[in-house]
Scaffold this active site. Sequence first.
Site, mmCIF file in Angstrom:
data_model
loop_
_atom_site.group_PDB
_atom_site.id
_atom_site.type_symbol
_atom_site.label_atom_id
_atom_site.label_comp_id
_atom_site.label_asym_id
_atom_site.label_seq_id
_atom_site.Cartn_x
_atom_site.Cartn_y
_atom_site.Cartn_z
ATOM 1 C CB SER A 40 -0.973 0.011 1.190
ATOM 2 O OG SER A 40 -0.287 0.159 2.403
ATOM 3 C CG ASN A 41 3.551 2.582 3.031
ATOM 4 O OD1 ASN A 41 3.319 3.754 3.321
ATOM 5 N ND2 ASN A 41 3.345 1.585 3.880
ATOM 6 C CG MET A 117 8.148 -7.229 6.103
ATOM 7 S SD MET A 117 8.052 -5.725 7.082
ATOM 8 C CE MET A 117 7.189 -6.353 8.500
ATOM 9 C CG HIS A 136 9.560 0.933 12.352
ATOM 10 N ND1 HIS A 136 9.755 -0.427 12.136
ATOM 11 C CD2 HIS A 136 9.294 1.076 13.668
ATOM 12 C CE1 HIS A 136 9.610 -1.059 13.291
ATOM 13 N NE2 HIS A 136 9.337 -0.171 14.231
HETATM 14 C C1 GAR Z 1 3.934 -0.837 6.938
HETATM 15 O O1 GAR Z 1 3.066 -0.621 8.022
HETATM 16 C C2 GAR Z 1 5.360 -0.567 7.340
HETATM 17 O O2 GAR Z 1 5.476 0.436 8.292
HETATM 18 C C3 GAR Z 1 5.767 -1.893 7.891
HETATM 19 O O3 GAR Z 1 5.187 -2.833 7.032
HETATM 20 C C4 GAR Z 1 3.963 -2.306 6.541
HETATM 21 C C5 GAR Z 1 3.924 -2.486 5.043
HETATM 22 O O4 GAR Z 1 2.680 -2.108 4.538
HETATM 23 N N1 GAR Z 1 7.190 -2.031 7.941
HETATM 24 C C6 GAR Z 1 7.833 -2.611 8.935
HETATM 25 O O5 GAR Z 1 7.279 -3.115 9.878
HETATM 26 C C7 GAR Z 1 9.337 -2.613 8.780
HETATM 27 N N2 GAR Z 1 9.961 -2.892 10.034
HETATM 28 P P1 GAR Z 1 2.410 -2.084 2.977
HETATM 29 O O6 GAR Z 1 2.986 -3.380 2.402
HETATM 30 O O7 GAR Z 1 0.944 -2.034 2.856
HETATM 31 O O8 GAR Z 1 3.089 -0.887 2.406
#
Ligand code: GAR
Length: 215
Positions: A40-41, A117, A136
């Site tokens: 989503s990011n 991750m 994060h």
């Molecule tokens: C996000 O909430 C990001 O902050 C987290 O994974 C999610 C990915 O969301 N990252 C971590 O925890 C890294 N330590 P997304 O795949 O929907 O962008």
Amino acid sequence: MIDDAPIKPSFSLISPDIYNYQDSKNQPLKLGIMASGNGSNFEVIAQAIAEGKINAKIQVLIYNNPDAKAAARAEKWGVEAILLNHRDCKNRKKFDSKVAQTLQQYDVEFVIMAGWMRLVTQVLIDAFPNRMINIHPSLLPSFKGVQAVEQAIAAKVKITGCSVHLVSLEVDSGEILIQAAVPVLPDDTSETLHARIQVQEHRILPMAISLLSQR
Ligand code: GAR
């Protein structure tokens, strides 16, 4: 009532070392995005670029899990998505050197870890010194590492949030660029809290990239 709006960013929040790394003016910043899952990011970055809010171009998406939804999102936006499966590599350094080589092949100037991750090694950091940021889901320096949202609930904090920071060798410890606060509600589960944190992530990550792209 707790205000959950992010801290208003300014250039003073971005270290001079970061935005002075290139002389080119008004050229779109060439981004490489790394994601492990939903993406989503990735999507909000692509959207902000399409809307002209960020002067950047996504050169490539690197993903490490074959079923990562981020890959389909990249396809939708016409961004090349490269699967580099860490399970095929003997160790972290070999994997990171593959990641670095791929980013370089795609002429990437700046790397965004958007839900990546994996722990990163010096190999990758050395390839993009001061040119990698991570999002994060906590107000760093609290709740580093995995399951940051669960950690916040277990600690019974009343406010948590999200942080965009420079990537350094020690996990989730590089210079903090932008943060946003999110209240923890009494009935929150990790899912409900993470969903509200993501609303803020989707604001501050494009904001950070926009500031960086203005150099
Ligand atoms: C996000 O909430 C990001 O902050 C987290 O994974 C999610 C990915 O969301 N990252 C971590 O925890 C890294 N330590 P997304 O795949 O929907 O962008």
